[in-house]
Design an enzyme around this catalytic site. Structure first.
Site, PDB file in Angstrom:
ATOM      1  N   GLY A 181      -8.136 -12.909  -5.527  1.00 38.97           N
ATOM      2  CA  GLY A 181      -6.981 -13.758  -5.227  1.00 38.97           C
ATOM      3  C   GLY A 181      -7.105 -15.139  -5.822  1.00 38.97           C
ATOM      4  CB  SER A 235     -13.066 -16.245  -2.023  1.00 43.75           C
ATOM      5  OG  SER A 235     -12.816 -15.156  -1.148  1.00 43.75           O
ATOM      6  N   GLY A 263      -4.021 -14.351   0.129  1.00 42.85           N
ATOM      7  CA  GLY A 263      -5.438 -13.984   0.057  1.00 42.85           C
ATOM      8  C   GLY A 263      -6.136 -14.605  -1.128  1.00 42.85           C
ATOM      9  CB  CYS A 264      -5.312 -17.137  -3.431  1.00 38.76           C
ATOM     10  SG  CYS A 264      -4.337 -18.358  -2.553  1.00 38.76           S
ATOM     11  CE1 TYR A 278     -10.230  -2.245   1.139  1.00 35.51           C
ATOM     12  CE2 TYR A 278     -10.839  -0.474  -0.367  1.00 35.51           C
ATOM     13  CZ  TYR A 278     -10.337  -1.749  -0.143  1.00 35.51           C
ATOM     14  OH  TYR A 278      -9.920  -2.509  -1.212  1.00 35.51           O
TER      15      TYR A 278
END
Length: 254
Positions: A16, A13, A10-11, A100
């Protein structure tokens, strides 16, 4: 210390990307960080079960699949450190963040349980728990929320979401929001520590909110406090944020 591999998910943006960029500056590559995640806010009646499942597939099952893949090798080597980007909403539920928050509660329970077994194999586990973080991801989430179709819920709930929750959220982000680089820096500091903690909250100013839960095991104190702050004492809420904003500025100057 020898060079080790780093896996950051998840990098593309936000947090991350900031974590990956910060780790890239390190001489030693020694972490496995899970950061992939997605958000969902709004009245429960307006959320589809399909969307809820998709969120859980990313936030919880994505983590479970990845840990299941890397854990056997860590056990064989009797070494490793699993670092998971959780959230303060995995500790304390928040209005209109039902699904969430549930996914982050699942992450917290999963890691807390696994950490006991992992210790037997000299594997460390760390849950990094940011509060509000100002990223494009968050901005887009709230922009979409303002245009959200609320026809699936009653008028009073829709009004609370539009006229109470969204304005309050903007105030909270303006007062307490961290930059992703701050979270990344703390993440590196925590996981390079000799004795890293199981949990680390990145935002000290948000800690009083989560501390309420531990102060009263019955759950009544945090429930009543959040209810009164949101629905009964708007002036107290604004004053509290004002004080926290001043503290934030002082911390920044130091």
């Amino acid at each position: 210390m020898g060079t080790r591999r780093v896996l950051v998910t998840g990098c593309s943006s936000g947090i991350g990307l900031a974590v990956a960029a910060r780790l890239a500056k390190d001489e030693f590559k020694r972490f496995k960080v899970n950061n992939a995640g997605t958000g969902m806010i709004g009245p429960l009646e307006c959320q589809s079960i399909a969307a809820m499942k998709e969120l859980f597939d990313t936030n919880f099952f994505g983590l479970a699949r990845l840990v299941k893949e890397v854990l056997p090798d860590m056990k064989r080597r009797k070494s490793g450190h699993i670092v998971v980007m959780s959230s303060v909403m995995g500790i304390q539920g928040l209005l209109f963040n039902d699904v969430y928050s549930a996914s982050k509660f699942a992450v917290e329970g999963f890691c807390e349980s696994l950490a006991v077994q992992a210790l037997k194999f000299n594997i460390k586990t760390t849950l990094v728990e940011p509060g509000p973080v100002v990223t494009e991801f968050e901005r887009k989430l709230y922009e979409d929320a303002e245009k959200m179709d609320l026809s699936g819920t009653d008028e009073e709930t829709a009004k609370i979401f539009r006229e109470v929750y969204l304005p309050y959220s903007r105030k909270v982000f303006a007062s307490l929001g961290q930059r992703p680089e701050e979270v990344a820096e703390q993440t590196v500091e925590v996981i390079t520590a000799k004795q890293p903690p199981l949990r680390h909250q990145t935002n000290r100013l948000y800690m009083p909110m989560t501390a309420l839960k531990h102060a009263d095991p019955t759950g009544r104190l945090p429930l009543d406090t959040f209810y009164k702050m949101i629905f009964k004492h708007d002036s107290v809420f604004n004053a509290t944020l004002g004080v926290l904003r001043m503290l934030q500025k002082r911390v920044g100057k130091k």
